[in-house]
Scaffold this active site. Sequence first.
Site: not given
Length: 335
Positions: A55, A124, A203-205, A208
Amino acid sequence: MKKRFLQNLEVSEIGMGCMGFSHGYGEVPEETYAVNAIRKAYDFGCTFFDTAESYGNEMFYPGHNEQLLGKAVEPFRKEVIIATKLHINLEECMGISLYDVLCKHIEQSLKNLRTDYIDLYYLHRVNENIPVEDVAESMGRLIKSGVIRAWGLSQVSVDTLAKAHAVTSVSAVQNLYSMLERDCDKDIFPYCLENNIGVVPFSPIASGFLSGKVTVETRFEGDDVRKWVPQLSKDNIAANQPILDLLRSYASQKSATPAQISLAWMLHKYPNVVPIPGSKNQERIVENLGACNVELTNEEFSKLETALDSFEVHGHRGHIETEQTSFGNNWKLVD
């Protein structure tokens, strides 16, 4: 915040993805802001923090995010669970054992994180040229040495997971999962429940979208990876609005936000799920963690599931990726 287990690791039921403080969502905040955001999450009750060796961006070298997290949690290191990830290239394995390759990676991550052990160490992405069984064997040696407490895999099929788990017990799988990406319901969750493996959705939402903050007018600047998320094309944002409308109706009833409802749905559905929503905004981070205070009744959950099953999702991505096929190849390997 309530606690859950990733096999033998006790964590807060909602964790925090830290990537956005170094890259992936456009302009990054100042270091002081990022460190304070991580500490505010801890003060709220979050004890599970996710990063990766890769990252960083053209301004912030790989390892930058690990360094930020290490600085932020140093005062309470023993009270939190740190997860980080590594990539293994075939070239670096020439003339050296795979175990020694892992040791080189972890040595740098330990330095970055200001710690002498890592709680959860993920591969990863699977490299198709390196047998996952060999990686599992090396991870087992690292666990025995005490330098890591547990290991996991990211973006894998159940077949790959089973091969690895047969060699060294896997503690967690970090796969893409949300209301818009539910492939893991078919086999990953059943296998993990049966084998006492945690599932850590990134990315559970839905990058966004499920917050309701992303619209067809939203512009993604700089290195923002959402430029390449299929569900966030203008056409798919518009086409997936019925799902967001459903969330808003529940949010209104529960005095919550759409993002909180999406996380509460996930927590209600599986006892072994620990989502790690990521944000670079302090208010949004606290809002996401606040989903722990939103509870759905069995009836509410059942109606929500039925409604979700009736919708067509536009812009499917899927959760099976390797280093060679990763979505991140559009830009760089990211979560």
